[in-house]
Design a protein around this motif. Sequence first.
Motif, PDB file in Angstrom:
ATOM      1  N   PHE A 273       1.474   3.988  -2.686  1.00  0.00           N
ATOM      2  CA  PHE A 273       2.510   4.922  -2.749  1.00  0.00           C
ATOM      3  C   PHE A 273       3.176   4.916  -3.842  1.00  0.00           C
TER       4      PHE A 273
ATOM      5  N   ARG B  67       7.909  13.375   1.744  1.00  0.00           N
ATOM      6  CA  ARG B  67       6.805  13.608   1.237  1.00  0.00           C
ATOM      7  C   ARG B  67       6.376  15.077   1.479  1.00  0.00           C
TER       8      ARG B  67
ATOM      9  N   ILE C 110       3.634   3.846   6.951  1.00  0.00           N
ATOM     10  CA  ILE C 110       2.952   5.109   6.551  1.00  0.00           C
ATOM     11  C   ILE C 110       4.014   6.249   6.963  1.00  0.00           C
TER      12      ILE C 110
ATOM     13  N   GLU D 110       7.285   6.433   4.848  1.00  0.00           N
ATOM     14  CA  GLU D 110       6.786   6.628   3.852  1.00  0.00           C
ATOM     15  C   GLU D 110       6.709   8.419   3.714  1.00  0.00           C
TER      16      GLU D 110
ATOM     17  N   VAL E  65       0.465   7.171  -5.848  1.00  0.00           N
ATOM     18  CA  VAL E  65       0.461   8.360  -5.420  1.00  0.00           C
ATOM     19  C   VAL E  65       1.679   9.021  -6.161  1.00  0.00           C
ATOM     20  N   ASN E  66       2.682   8.463  -6.289  1.00  0.00           N
ATOM     21  CA  ASN E  66       4.051   8.954  -6.941  1.00  0.00           C
ATOM     22  C   ASN E  66       3.535   9.439  -8.383  1.00  0.00           C
TER      23      ASN E  66
END
Length: 176
Positions: free
Chosen positions: A23, A60, A53, A56, A26-27
Amino acid sequence: MINKKTVICSTICNEEKNLKNFFNLVNKISSLFQEYYLIIIESDSRDKSFSIISHEMKNRNGEFKSLGNLKNKYFERTKRLEICRNEYLKIINEDKGLKGYDYMIVLDADRVNDLLDPNSLKESILNLNNQNWSSLFPNQSYLYYDIWALRVQNLIENDCFDEFYKLVNKYSFKKS
């Protein structure tokens, strides 16, 4: 910033210990783009991947889908991976908004992307100068790790790494 939109996709199974790094990556990647949409497809996890997940994904732009326990029906890992990959392609193809996105980035969650430098990715995309291209792949100093999943009916039906290791017993590593 890249004035484009990207879909970031991943398939996940038992990656609890790697999800923090995933993550974070991904950020970094999503911050390069005007807009992003994250699609995560999970199956067969026996660790805390599902709950991590789920947590998170609350903040998003994207979606998370679990396909449950595929292993009971499909023994081969490549088949389960195929089903999960096809699921994120299905999501993209059925969403008219996502069809208009410029890029699709596929990331593994198992830390194989740890050396991926988001700034190098940005430079690569910006240096393409609007050339007509369809794919951009990372290079590695060793074998391309994901080639084992490649299967083409009546052409490539075996695990290439099984074949490679058979050759290593006869020839040098480089020749194999």
